[in-house]
Scaffold this motif. Structure first.
Motif, PDB file in Angstrom:
ATOM      1  N   THR A 138       0.845  -1.200   0.000  1.00 57.98           N
ATOM      2  CA  THR A 138       0.000   0.000   0.000  1.00 57.98           C
ATOM      3  C   THR A 138       0.879   1.249   0.000  1.00 57.98           C
ATOM      4  OG1 THR A 138      -1.787  -1.109   1.161  1.00 57.98           O
ATOM      5  CG2 THR A 138      -1.741   1.299   1.278  1.00 57.98           C
ATOM      6  N   THR A 139       0.516   2.222  -0.832  1.00 57.35           N
ATOM      7  CA  THR A 139       1.291   3.460  -0.906  1.00 57.35           C
ATOM      8  C   THR A 139       0.449   4.712  -0.698  1.00 57.35           C
ATOM      9  OG1 THR A 139       2.749   4.793  -2.298  1.00 57.35           O
ATOM     10  CG2 THR A 139       1.069   3.532  -3.439  1.00 57.35           C
ATOM     11  N   ILE A 140      -0.858   4.662  -1.032  1.00 59.56           N
ATOM     12  CA  ILE A 140      -1.711   5.854  -0.935  1.00 59.56           C
ATOM     13  C   ILE A 140      -3.015   5.494  -0.235  1.00 59.56           C
ATOM     14  CG2 ILE A 140      -3.198   7.422  -2.296  1.00 59.56           C
ATOM     15  CD1 ILE A 140      -0.935   7.601  -4.344  1.00 59.56           C
ATOM     16  N   TRP A 141      -3.414   6.340   0.722  1.00 58.86           N
ATOM     17  CA  TRP A 141      -4.748   6.284   1.322  1.00 58.86           C
ATOM     18  C   TRP A 141      -5.475   7.578   0.972  1.00 58.86           C
ATOM     19  CZ3 TRP A 141      -6.834   2.153   3.911  1.00 58.86           C
ATOM     20  CH2 TRP A 141      -5.952   1.141   4.301  1.00 58.86           C
ATOM     21  N   ILE A 177      15.918  11.977   8.906  1.00 58.44           N
ATOM     22  CA  ILE A 177      14.755  12.075   9.792  1.00 58.44           C
ATOM     23  C   ILE A 177      14.226  10.707  10.228  1.00 58.44           C
ATOM     24  CG2 ILE A 177      14.041  14.360   9.039  1.00 58.44           C
ATOM     25  CD1 ILE A 177      12.217  13.168   7.011  1.00 58.44           C
ATOM     26  N   GLY A 178      15.017   9.660   9.942  1.00 57.70           N
ATOM     27  CA  GLY A 178      14.688   8.324  10.435  1.00 57.70           C
ATOM     28  C   GLY A 178      13.512   7.666   9.747  1.00 57.70           C
ATOM     29  N   LEU A 179      13.267   7.975   8.477  1.00 60.19           N
ATOM     30  CA  LEU A 179      12.128   7.394   7.762  1.00 60.19           C
ATOM     31  C   LEU A 179      12.427   5.973   7.304  1.00 60.19           C
ATOM     32  CD1 LEU A 179      10.825  10.208   5.373  1.00 60.19           C
ATOM     33  CD2 LEU A 179       9.579   9.156   7.249  1.00 60.19           C
ATOM     34  N   THR A 180      11.447   5.084   7.493  1.00 53.22           N
ATOM     35  CA  THR A 180      11.526   3.721   6.964  1.00 53.22           C
ATOM     36  C   THR A 180      10.194   3.398   6.284  1.00 53.22           C
ATOM     37  OG1 THR A 180      10.566   2.583   8.873  1.00 53.22           O
ATOM     38  CG2 THR A 180      12.931   3.097   8.980  1.00 53.22           C
ATOM     39  N   ARG A 181      10.116   2.212   5.711  1.00 51.93           N
ATOM     40  CA  ARG A 181       8.862   1.778   5.066  1.00 51.93           C
ATOM     41  C   ARG A 181       7.710   1.684   6.056  1.00 51.93           C
ATOM     42  NH1 ARG A 181       9.225   0.478   0.022  1.00 51.93           N
ATOM     43  NH2 ARG A 181      11.321   0.226  -0.800  1.00 51.93           N
ATOM     44  N   ASN A 182       8.036   1.578   7.338  1.00 57.69           N
ATOM     45  CA  ASN A 182       6.995   1.415   8.356  1.00 57.69           C
ATOM     46  C   ASN A 182       6.395   2.741   8.805  1.00 57.69           C
ATOM     47  OD1 ASN A 182       7.417  -1.384   8.401  1.00 57.69           O
ATOM     48  ND2 ASN A 182       9.176  -1.133   9.761  1.00 57.69           N
ATOM     49  N   ASP A 183       6.942   3.856   8.321  1.00 54.96           N
ATOM     50  CA  ASP A 183       6.397   5.155   8.707  1.00 54.96           C
ATOM     51  C   ASP A 183       5.134   5.466   7.917  1.00 54.96           C
ATOM     52  OD1 ASP A 183       7.911   6.608  10.801  1.00 54.96           O
ATOM     53  OD2 ASP A 183       9.604   6.139   9.501  1.00 54.96           O
ATOM     54  N   PHE A 184       4.444   6.499   8.381  1.00 58.64           N
ATOM     55  CA  PHE A 184       3.185   6.908   7.736  1.00 58.64           C
ATOM     56  C   PHE A 184       3.129   8.432   7.729  1.00 58.64           C
ATOM     57  CE2 PHE A 184      -1.485   7.466   7.526  1.00 58.64           C
ATOM     58  CZ  PHE A 184      -1.729   6.707   6.393  1.00 58.64           C
ATOM     59  N   TYR A 185       2.660   8.982   6.627  1.00 67.65           N
ATOM     60  CA  TYR A 185       2.738  10.427   6.391  1.00 67.65           C
ATOM     61  C   TYR A 185       1.367  10.918   5.929  1.00 67.65           C
ATOM     62  CZ  TYR A 185       4.634  14.812   4.473  1.00 67.65           C
ATOM     63  OH  TYR A 185       4.895  16.133   4.207  1.00 67.65           O
ATOM     64  N   ILE A 242      10.166  11.859  -2.166  1.00 65.66           N
ATOM     65  CA  ILE A 242      10.983  11.115  -1.194  1.00 65.66           C
ATOM     66  C   ILE A 242      10.475   9.682  -1.007  1.00 65.66           C
ATOM     67  CG2 ILE A 242       9.724  11.705   0.917  1.00 65.66           C
ATOM     68  CD1 ILE A 242      12.284  12.129   2.340  1.00 65.66           C
ATOM     69  N   ARG A 243       9.199   9.462  -1.287  1.00 65.13           N
ATOM     70  CA  ARG A 243       8.614   8.127  -1.069  1.00 65.13           C
ATOM     71  C   ARG A 243       9.090   7.120  -2.118  1.00 65.13           C
ATOM     72  NH1 ARG A 243       3.610   6.846  -0.576  1.00 65.13           N
ATOM     73  NH2 ARG A 243       2.713   8.199  -2.170  1.00 65.13           N
ATOM     74  N   PHE A 244       9.701   7.589  -3.216  1.00 62.57           N
ATOM     75  CA  PHE A 244      10.304   6.666  -4.189  1.00 62.57           C
ATOM     76  C   PHE A 244      11.607   6.093  -3.636  1.00 62.57           C
ATOM     77  CE2 PHE A 244       8.494   9.747  -7.586  1.00 62.57           C
ATOM     78  CZ  PHE A 244       7.216   9.365  -7.252  1.00 62.57           C
ATOM     79  N   ILE A 245      12.102   6.681  -2.549  1.00 60.03           N
ATOM     80  CA  ILE A 245      13.327   6.212  -1.907  1.00 60.03           C
ATOM     81  C   ILE A 245      12.989   5.414  -0.649  1.00 60.03           C
ATOM     82  CG2 ILE A 245      15.447   6.962  -0.755  1.00 60.03           C
ATOM     83  CD1 ILE A 245      15.362   9.450  -2.639  1.00 60.03           C
TER      84      ILE A 245
END
Length: 617
Positions: free
Chosen positions: A36-39, A229-237, A255-258
């Protein structure tokens, strides 16, 4: 120039192979198709899209552009609020070799015309009936635009060369069946120095200028940010700021492509606080005005609390403050402090985090200076606040704070590959791959922005004044052109004073004046929500906001707020007189930019009589 700061890492991506934004995007689509990438909300329900959905949509947009005869390098406008279609169309445009020319949804007809015309756009995506009406009103003056594609339903539905997004996607599907490899071949053939997008400057001192971005610019700005800023795949924005501005486009989109983490798209700026509570992001980016409003809401809520609730609140905040001071001194909090902190967290700190959905750990802020008071407050309740500094012309980022690399009052240290130098007059100059190559069709402004470094490269002149401390942290004083020199010869940075004044819950905008004057004065506008609540509590009868600004109780309130805040300033920085404007500064009157930066010259011209009145004895 500052020395390179060591200790930065990057998420493990082969940037030799994935050296363009389209290639990074398509890597996500192929390797993480079912993630999942977009809500987004549809009919009141949050619904999700995965990377495969995202990729297919963008592919159909790209194929539809090619079916429409669009050529590589053609410019395509997007006139819409922040929503999933914005980013999916953006990648359809960029992946097919075209150039995105974003337009703020809040722009007037004439402002829309200026960008659509100056950018040489040949097609426009628009959000809804309101934005379509703007385009229809000026279309006869835009001969280059051959088609308009509308995201939402519009009337009448049979306008020539106006298409629904469904019709356009179907055109893309049909073209893709006949040309199955063309879109992906375009991605494979993309080059780091291809022009991919414009971003138009705020236009505080004249017509907006189109900063030209390549993939190299964006990747240079983005690739270190997830680790910083410590972002991983488990973060949510949560995305809610305008994507026509590079800040949200970088942090909420590219940034989400990275990093690959999912994001929810707020229904609107107005619905953003509720959407954040509903979705529970771990990281939120906002301009200082966003955090000022959250802070004001918390403070006024405490103002209405009972005596015991106020006592508990202030006790818990002080515990958080003490804990931060212990940690900042390099010591470890003892058992007693940890027990008190756990109680404070349970009673108050977690309740404040619940305003943001309960899972938030990091606040990002940028695009304008933020008050130290607000940073301290959020730190004391257990939230990391990282301030970044950059501009349209540096693809978003020059410096950033991060874990273990924060210093309140600074905007952090340069990202790797970035050099800074300070000129004799204090102006900050920057050299790095994120610097744009110039402004589209504006050689004169480009030459003012970029000055040869004598080594085959260029120093970008930011127009900001500041200094670098002995540890490499950058501190911003103000915009060079905004520095006030009083009649007494004192140099005053108005933004610092204005940001302090906006920590009052009742003040929405503040503009300090006083160049060559014996003292400083200020024009202020009122926060409508907070001032009407005050009027209700005080049982003040009024007709509208304009009437309320003239009430003596309101004038006395603002006088008290300013007098209290003046105590934090040097005597020559204090505000001696003020005038409350009857209405908010208005983009339609050209008084503020789409990002709510005050156009000082315009505001002074509009309200010169009030300013003059404050200097009469």
């Amino acid at each position: 120039p500052t020395s390179q700061i060591v200790g930065w890492r990057m998420i493990n991506i082969d940037y030799e192979k994935y050296n363009t934004l389209p290639k990074l995007f398509w890597r996500q689509v192929q390797q993480f198709a079912k993630k999942t990438t977009i809500w987004h909300k549809q009919e009141g329900v949050w619904k999700s899209l995965n990377w495969e959905d995202y990729g297919n949509y963008s592919k159909e947009i790209g194929n539809a552009l090619m079916a429409s005869g669009i050529q590589k390098g053609d410019k395509i406008s997007i006139l819409s609020e922040t929503r999933p279609e914005w980013v999916m169309c953006d990648m359809g445009i960029i992946c097919s070799g075209c150039v995105t020319a974003p337009i703020y949804h809040s722009n007037t007809e004439e402002q829309v015309f200026y960008i659509a015309d100056q950018s040489d756009s040949v097609l426009a995506f628009v959000e809804d009936q309101e934005q379509l009406d703007k385009m229809l009103a000026i279309w006869d003056r835009l001969p280059n635009i051959k088609k308009i594609v509308v995201f939402d339903r519009y009337y009448p539905s049979d306008l020539p060369n106006v298409f629904s997004i469904e019709q356009f996607l179907q055109l893309g599907r049909e073209y893709g069946e006949k040309h199955p490899r063309q879109f992906e071949d375009s991605i494979t053939n993309s080059q780091p120095n291809d022009l991919i997008s414009f971003t138009y400057t705020s236009g505080t001192t004249g017509d907006p200028k189109a900063g030209m971005y390549t993939s190299r610019n964006i990747i240079a700005s983005a690739k270190y940010l997830p680790d910083a800023i410590g972002l991983t795949r488990n973060d949510f924005y949560v995305c809610f700021l305008p994507l026509a501005h590079i800040a949200e486009r970088l942090v909420g989109h590219f940034i989400r492509f990275i990093s690959g983490h999912p994001a929810a798209f707020a229904e609107s700026i107005e619905d953003m606080p509720q959407n954040i509570r509903q979705t529970g992001p771990t990281v939120v980016f906002g301009t200082p005005r966003v955090w000022e409003k959250f802070y004001a809401r918390i403070m006024t809520g405490i103002g209405d609390a009972t005596w015991i609730q106020k006592k508990l609140f202030h006790w818990a905040i002080n515990v958080g403050k003490e804990n931060c001071e212990i940690r900042e001194s390099g010591k470890t909090p003892g058992l007693g402090m940890n027990v008190r902190l756990r109680i404070a967290k349970f009673l108050i700190h977690d309740k404040i985090k619940d305003i943001f959905g309960g899972k938030i750990r990091t606040i990002l802020t940028g695009a304008a200076p933020i008050s130290r008071e607000i940073i301290h407050f959020f730190n004391w309740v257990g939230l990391d606040v990282y301030e970044a500094y950059g501009m349209t012309e540096t693809s978003g980022v020059i410096t950033i704070q991060s874990e273990g690399k924060t210093k309140i009052g600074s905007v952090g240290i340069p990202i790797p590959g970035t050099e800074l130098k300070i000129l004799e007059d204090g102006e900050i100059c920057c050299r790095g791959e994120q610097n744009i190559q110039g402004y589209y069709k504006n050689e004169e402004a480009t030459n003012e922005l970029l000055k040869p470094d004598g080594e085959g490269g260029f120093w970008l002149h930011t127009g900001d004044v500041g200094h670098i401390d002995e540890e490499g942290y950058l501190f911003i004083t103000d915009r060079k052109k905004d520095i006030i020199i009083t009649a007494g010869g004192k140099n005053v940075a108005p933004q610092n004073i204005e940001n302090l004044m906006k920590t009052s819950p009742y003040i929405s905008q503040a503009m300090v004046h006083g160049d060559k004057k014996p003292y400083l004065t200020m024009l202020v506008t009122l926060d409508e929500d907070e001032i009407t609540k005050f009027a209700r509590d005080q049982k003040i009868l009024y007709q509208d906001l304009s009437d309320l600004t003239k009430k003596q109780d309101v004038i006395d309130l603002i006088h008290h707020e300013i007098s209290t805040l003046n105590k934090e300033l040097a005597s020559y920085e204090t505000i001696k007189k003020f005038h409350i404007l009857e209405e908010e500064l208005d983009q339609d009157k050209d008084e503020v930019t789409p990002t709510l930066k005050v156009k000082r010259k315009v505001v002074i011209a509009h309200y010169q009589h009030f300013i003059d009145g404050m200097y009469k004895s």
